[in-house]
Design an enzyme around this catalytic site. Structure first.
Site, PDB file in Angstrom:
ATOM      1  N   LYS A 114       0.835  -1.213   0.000  1.00 10.01           N
ATOM      2  CA  LYS A 114       0.000   0.000   0.000  1.00 10.01           C
ATOM      3  C   LYS A 114       0.864   1.255   0.000  1.00 10.01           C
ATOM      4  O   LYS A 114       0.515   2.249  -0.630  1.00 10.01           O
ATOM      5  CB  LYS A 114      -0.959  -0.010   1.184  1.00 10.01           C
ATOM      6  CG  LYS A 114      -2.099  -0.995   0.953  1.00 10.01           C
ATOM      7  CD  LYS A 114      -2.999  -1.099   2.139  1.00 10.01           C
ATOM      8  CE  LYS A 114      -4.013  -2.207   1.961  1.00 10.01           C
ATOM      9  NZ  LYS A 114      -4.520  -2.660   3.256  1.00 10.01           N
ATOM     10  N   LYS A 196      -4.307 -11.686  -7.176  1.00  7.02           N
ATOM     11  CA  LYS A 196      -5.632 -12.088  -6.687  1.00  7.02           C
ATOM     12  C   LYS A 196      -6.711 -11.115  -7.156  1.00  7.02           C
ATOM     13  O   LYS A 196      -6.410  -9.958  -7.479  1.00  7.02           O
ATOM     14  CB  LYS A 196      -5.617 -12.162  -5.163  1.00  7.02           C
ATOM     15  CG  LYS A 196      -5.257 -10.839  -4.540  1.00  7.02           C
ATOM     16  CD  LYS A 196      -5.576 -10.737  -3.075  1.00  7.02           C
ATOM     17  CE  LYS A 196      -5.338  -9.314  -2.628  1.00  7.02           C
ATOM     18  NZ  LYS A 196      -5.993  -8.856  -1.470  1.00  7.02           N
ATOM     19  N   LYS A 199     -10.758  -5.582  -4.833  1.00  8.51           N
ATOM     20  CA  LYS A 199     -11.872  -4.630  -4.963  1.00  8.51           C
ATOM     21  C   LYS A 199     -11.555  -3.437  -5.830  1.00  8.51           C
ATOM     22  O   LYS A 199     -12.358  -3.011  -6.637  1.00  8.51           O
ATOM     23  CB  LYS A 199     -12.266  -4.115  -3.579  1.00  8.51           C
ATOM     24  CG  LYS A 199     -13.190  -5.041  -2.848  1.00  8.51           C
ATOM     25  CD  LYS A 199     -13.743  -4.354  -1.608  1.00  8.51           C
ATOM     26  CE  LYS A 199     -13.792  -5.310  -0.440  1.00  8.51           C
ATOM     27  NZ  LYS A 199     -12.655  -5.224   0.464  1.00  8.51           N
TER      28      LYS A 199
HETATM   29  P1  TYM Z   1     -10.665  -7.274   2.518  1.00 15.23           P
HETATM   30  O1  TYM Z   1     -11.754  -6.274   2.596  1.00 15.23           O
HETATM   31  O2  TYM Z   1      -9.520  -6.994   1.615  1.00 15.23           O
HETATM   32  O3  TYM Z   1     -11.253  -8.676   2.096  1.00 15.23           O
HETATM   33  C1  TYM Z   1     -12.354  -9.248   2.793  1.00 15.23           C
HETATM   34  C2  TYM Z   1     -12.184 -10.760   2.839  1.00 15.23           C
HETATM   35  O4  TYM Z   1     -12.124 -11.301   1.509  1.00 15.23           O
HETATM   36  C3  TYM Z   1     -10.949 -12.086   1.365  1.00 15.23           C
HETATM   37  N1  TYM Z   1     -10.445 -11.947  -0.007  1.00 15.23           N
HETATM   38  C4  TYM Z   1     -10.128 -12.988  -0.802  1.00 15.23           C
HETATM   39  N2  TYM Z   1     -10.179 -14.305  -0.608  1.00 15.23           N
HETATM   40  C5  TYM Z   1      -9.804 -15.108  -1.635  1.00 15.23           C
HETATM   41  N3  TYM Z   1      -9.422 -14.639  -2.861  1.00 15.23           N
HETATM   42  C6  TYM Z   1      -9.364 -13.310  -3.101  1.00 15.23           C
HETATM   43  N4  TYM Z   1      -9.024 -12.861  -4.306  1.00 15.23           N
HETATM   44  C7  TYM Z   1      -9.724 -12.407  -2.047  1.00 15.23           C
HETATM   45  N5  TYM Z   1      -9.784 -11.062  -1.939  1.00 15.23           N
HETATM   46  C8  TYM Z   1     -10.223 -10.796  -0.690  1.00 15.23           C
HETATM   47  C9  TYM Z   1      -9.969 -11.530   2.385  1.00 15.23           C
HETATM   48  O5  TYM Z   1      -8.994 -12.480   2.728  1.00 15.23           O
HETATM   49  C10 TYM Z   1     -10.892 -11.193   3.535  1.00 15.23           C
HETATM   50  O6  TYM Z   1     -11.167 -12.345   4.306  1.00 15.23           O
HETATM   51  N6  TYM Z   1      -7.948  -6.561   6.652  1.00 15.23           N
HETATM   52  C11 TYM Z   1      -9.183  -7.122   6.155  1.00 15.23           C
HETATM   53  C12 TYM Z   1     -10.420  -6.539   6.824  1.00 15.23           C
HETATM   54  C13 TYM Z   1     -10.471  -6.686   8.288  1.00 15.23           C
HETATM   55  C14 TYM Z   1     -10.558  -7.894   9.025  1.00 15.23           C
HETATM   56  C15 TYM Z   1     -10.636  -7.525  10.382  1.00 15.23           C
HETATM   57  C16 TYM Z   1     -10.585  -9.239   8.664  1.00 15.23           C
HETATM   58  C17 TYM Z   1     -10.476  -5.670   9.177  1.00 15.23           C
HETATM   59  N7  TYM Z   1     -10.580  -6.164  10.438  1.00 15.23           N
HETATM   60  C18 TYM Z   1     -10.731  -8.479  11.397  1.00 15.23           C
HETATM   61  C19 TYM Z   1     -10.663 -10.187   9.672  1.00 15.23           C
HETATM   62  C20 TYM Z   1     -10.748  -9.799  11.007  1.00 15.23           C
HETATM   63  C21 TYM Z   1      -9.271  -6.823   4.680  1.00 15.23           C
HETATM   64  O7  TYM Z   1      -8.691  -5.899   4.195  1.00 15.23           O
HETATM   65  O8  TYM Z   1     -10.127  -7.622   3.980  1.00 15.23           O
END
Ligand code: TYM
Length: 333
Positions: A114, A196, A199
Site C-alpha cells: 500500500k 488475486k 476490490k
Molecule cells: P478485505 O476487505 O480486503 O477482504 C475481505 C475478505 O475477503 C478475502 N479476499 C479474498 N479471498 C480469496 N481470494 C481473493 N481474491 C480475495 N480477496 C479478498 C480476504 O482475505 C478477507 O477475508 N484486513 C481485512 C479486513 C479486516 C478484518 C478484520 C478481517 C479488518 N478487520 C478483522 C478479519 C478480522 C481486509 O482488508 O479484507
C-alpha cells in the site's frame, strides 16, 4: 449446538464485494453462523487508511452489509455491524499500539504494497493497520477468523500481539487463527492472471456481486487463453489454471471433468469453456444481486440491522474492555 469458539471477521468497504470476498470469506461466514457465536463487520475505519475521501463510504458500507445478507447471512443469528459503531475498539487499538513495534509493522507485506501504491499518504494508520485488525478480533476474544489467504500474515501478527499482551498483563485473550473449513485458505485469482481478485484494482479483471449478466459474460470471455496444448497431459500455464480454478468453484463436477479431459487430449475449445464458465457465474451472481437490491431498498430494515448489530457487538466489547483495563492495572480507587 453452538460451539464454544467465537468467530470474528471483517471486510473493508473500499468497493463492492467480488467473487474473491465470497469464496475467501462470506461463504464461510454463512456456514459458521449455525455453529458458532459470530461477529462480522464492515471495516469502515480501515478503509480510511487508503480512502480518506468519504464520498462513497455510505453507499459502500450499506452495500457490503446488504450483500452479506443476500449471500445468506442472517442478522438475527450473528452480530452484523459497522466497525465505527463499536467505540471500544479504538481504546483497545491504543493499548495494543504500545505492544507493536515499528520494525515488524514496516515489514508487513500489505503495508509495503500500500505504501508503494500511495507514496504521498503513508500514514500511521496504514502502518498500524494490523494492530487495529487485531483489536477488531480480540475485542470479542475470538479464536476463529474466516479469511482468505491474503490475511494470513495479519493473523500471525495478531497472535504475536496477543502473546505479548497476555505475557505482560495476564491471560485475557485466546490466540486467533485464520480459518477455512478443512482446506487451505482460499485465493481467487484475478481474471487477467495477475495476482488475486481485488476490490479496487483492475475492475475488468474482477467479477463483482453487483455486476449484471452481460458484464459478467464480457469479463469472462475476455480472459486470456492461447491456441491450446499441443502435447497430451501437459502442465497448464497460470492463466489457464486460473480458469480451471474458477470452473472448480462455479461449475458442476462433470463439466470440470469434461474440460480437464479435453485439455489432456489437446481437444479443448477455450471459447466453449469460457462460455460455460460465464453462464455458471451468471447463475450464481444473479440471485445475490437481485436480493441485494431489494434489501438496500428497505431503509427501515437496513437501519434495524445496523442498530441491532452495533448493540450486540458493543455489549461483547464492553465486557472485554473491563477485563483489559483491570489486567493492565488502570484502577486507581
Ligand atoms: P478485505 O476487505 O480486503 O477482504 C475481505 C475478505 O475477503 C478475502 N479476499 C479474498 N479471498 C480469496 N481470494 C481473493 N481474491 C480475495 N480477496 C479478498 C480476504 O482475505 C478477507 O477475508 N484486513 C481485512 C479486513 C479486516 C478484518 C478484520 C478481517 C479488518 N478487520 C478483522 C478479519 C478480522 C481486509 O482488508 O479484507
Amino acid at each position: 449446538m453452538v460451539k464454544q469458539e467465537i468467530v470474528m471477521s471483517g471486510i473493508r468497504p473500499t468497493g463492492f464485494l467480488h467473487l474473491g470476498n465470497y469464496f475467501g470469506a462470506v461463504r464461510n461466514y454463512v456456514r459458521m453462523q449455525d455453529e458458532y457465536n459470530c461477529f462480522f463487520m464492515v471495516a469502515d475505519l480501515h478503509s480510511l487508511t487508503t480512502h480518506p475521501d468519504t464520498k462513497e463510504l455510505r453507499a459502500n458500507v450499506r452495500r457490503v452489509i446488504a450483500e452479506n445478507i443476500a449471500c445468506g447471512l442472517n442478522p438475527d443469528k450473528v452480530a452484523l455491524y459497522c466497525q465505527s459503531h463499536v467505540y471500544e475498539t479504538g481504546e483497545l487499538y491504543l493499548f495494543l499500539n504500545m505492544l507493536a513495534y515499528k520494525g515488524e509493522l514496516e515489514k508487513t507485506v500489505t503495508f509495503k504494497d500500500k505504501a508503494k501504491l500511495q507514496p504521498d499518504n503513508v500514514n500511521a494508520g496504514l502502518l498500524t493497520y494490523p494492530v487495529l485488525q487485531t483489536a477488531d478480533i480480540i475485542i470479542h476474544r475470538a479464536q476463529l477468523v474466516p479469511v482468505g489467504k491474503d490475511q494470513e500474515q495479519h493473523l500471525e501478527m495478531a497472535r504475536n500481539f496477543v502473546k505479548r499482551f497476555n505475557h505482560r498483563y495476564g491471560e485475557v485473550f485466546p490466540e486467533p487463527y485464520a480459518f477455512n473449513y478443512g482446506e487451505d485458505l482460499a485465493r481467487v485469482p484475478s481474471l487477467d492472471g495477475s495476482g488475486k481478485m481485488s476490490k479496487s484494482e483492475n475492475q475488468m479483471a474482477t467479477v463483482y456481486l453487483s455486476d449484471d449478466d452481460e458484464l459478467i459474460r464480457k469479463k469472462i470471455m475476455k480472459t486470456k487463453t492461447d491456441s491450446g496444448p499441443t502435447e497430451k497431459n501437459s502442465a497448464k500455464p497460470d492463466y489457464i489454471q486460473n480458469i480451471f480454478l474458477l470452473l472448480q468453484l462455479f461449475s458442476k463436477k462433470d463439466v470440470l471433468e469434461k474440460f480437464e479431459n479435453d485439455y489432456n487430449n489437446c481437444s479443448i475449445r477455450y471459447g466453449d469453456m469460457k462460455k460455460q464458465l460465464a453462464e455458471d457465474v451468471v447463475a450464481f451472481v444473479k440471485p445475490i444481486r437481485e436480493r441485494t437490491e431489494s434489501i438496500l431498498n428497505d431503509e427501515k430494515y437496513m437501519r434495524e440491522v445496523m442498530e441491532k448489530g452495533a448493540e450486540k457487538a458493543t455489549q461483547s466489547a464492553k465486557i472485554t474492555m473491563q477485563l483489559v483495563r483491570d489486567a493492565i492495572g488502570l484502577k486507581y480507587y
